[in-house]
Motif scaffolding. Structure first.
Motif, PDB file in Angstrom:
ATOM      1  N   CYS A   1       0.798  -1.229   0.000  1.00 38.16           N
ATOM      2  CA  CYS A   1       0.000   0.000   0.000  1.00 38.16           C
ATOM      3  C   CYS A   1       0.835   1.286   0.000  1.00 38.16           C
ATOM      4  CB  CYS A   1      -0.930  -0.026   1.210  1.00 38.16           C
ATOM      5  SG  CYS A   1      -1.913   1.462   1.422  1.00 38.16           S
TER       6      CYS A   1
ATOM      7  N   TYR B   1       0.143   4.051   1.325  1.00 36.02           N
ATOM      8  CA  TYR B   1       0.079   4.848   2.547  1.00 36.02           C
ATOM      9  C   TYR B   1       0.689   4.158   3.754  1.00 36.02           C
ATOM     10  CZ  TYR B   1      -3.209   7.469  -0.265  1.00 36.02           C
ATOM     11  OH  TYR B   1      -3.785   8.182  -1.267  1.00 36.02           O
ATOM     12  N   CYS B   2       0.503   2.844   3.865  1.00 31.99           N
ATOM     13  CA  CYS B   2       0.905   2.190   5.108  1.00 31.99           C
ATOM     14  C   CYS B   2       1.859   1.019   4.894  1.00 31.99           C
ATOM     15  CB  CYS B   2      -0.331   1.742   5.877  1.00 31.99           C
ATOM     16  SG  CYS B   2      -1.245   0.451   5.033  1.00 31.99           S
TER      17      CYS B   2
ATOM     18  N   HIS C   1      -4.554  -6.276   3.752  1.00 32.80           N
ATOM     19  CA  HIS C   1      -4.827  -4.880   4.054  1.00 32.80           C
ATOM     20  C   HIS C   1      -6.191  -4.634   4.714  1.00 32.80           C
ATOM     21  CE1 HIS C   1      -5.265  -0.567   3.573  1.00 32.80           C
ATOM     22  NE2 HIS C   1      -3.977  -0.511   3.357  1.00 32.80           N
TER      23      HIS C   1
ATOM     24  N   HIS D   1      -8.492   4.073   5.019  1.00 26.81           N
ATOM     25  CA  HIS D   1      -8.308   3.936   3.574  1.00 26.81           C
ATOM     26  C   HIS D   1      -8.258   2.470   3.208  1.00 26.81           C
ATOM     27  CE1 HIS D   1      -4.245   3.343   5.122  1.00 26.81           C
ATOM     28  NE2 HIS D   1      -3.956   2.726   3.989  1.00 26.81           N
TER      29      HIS D   1
HETATM   30 ZN   LIG Z   1      -2.751   1.113   3.422  1.00 27.59          ZN
END
Ligand SMILES: [Zn+2]
Length: 53
Positions: free
Chosen positions: A7, A9-10, A17, A28
């Protein structure tokens, strides 16, 4: 160390996820990383060393 395709973002892989919260992105769903992120992660993995412990 996140996988290159994890991902944006993370850094969690697509299959693990579900929904996640981060301070940057809030709640998200898995979002594909940018080409630059993929490159950076591949380089980081190449040069990563095992951490003691
Ligand atoms: Zn993420």
């Amino acid at each position: 160390m996140p996988a290159p395709s994890s991902c944006r973002y993370c850094g969690i892989g697509h299959s693990d996820h579900f929904e996640r919260w981060t301070t940057r992105a809030g709640w998200h769903q898995w979002t594909p990383p940018t080409q630059q992120q993929i490159k950076d992660r591949m380089l980081a993995r190449r040069f990563a060393r095992p951490t003691p412990g």
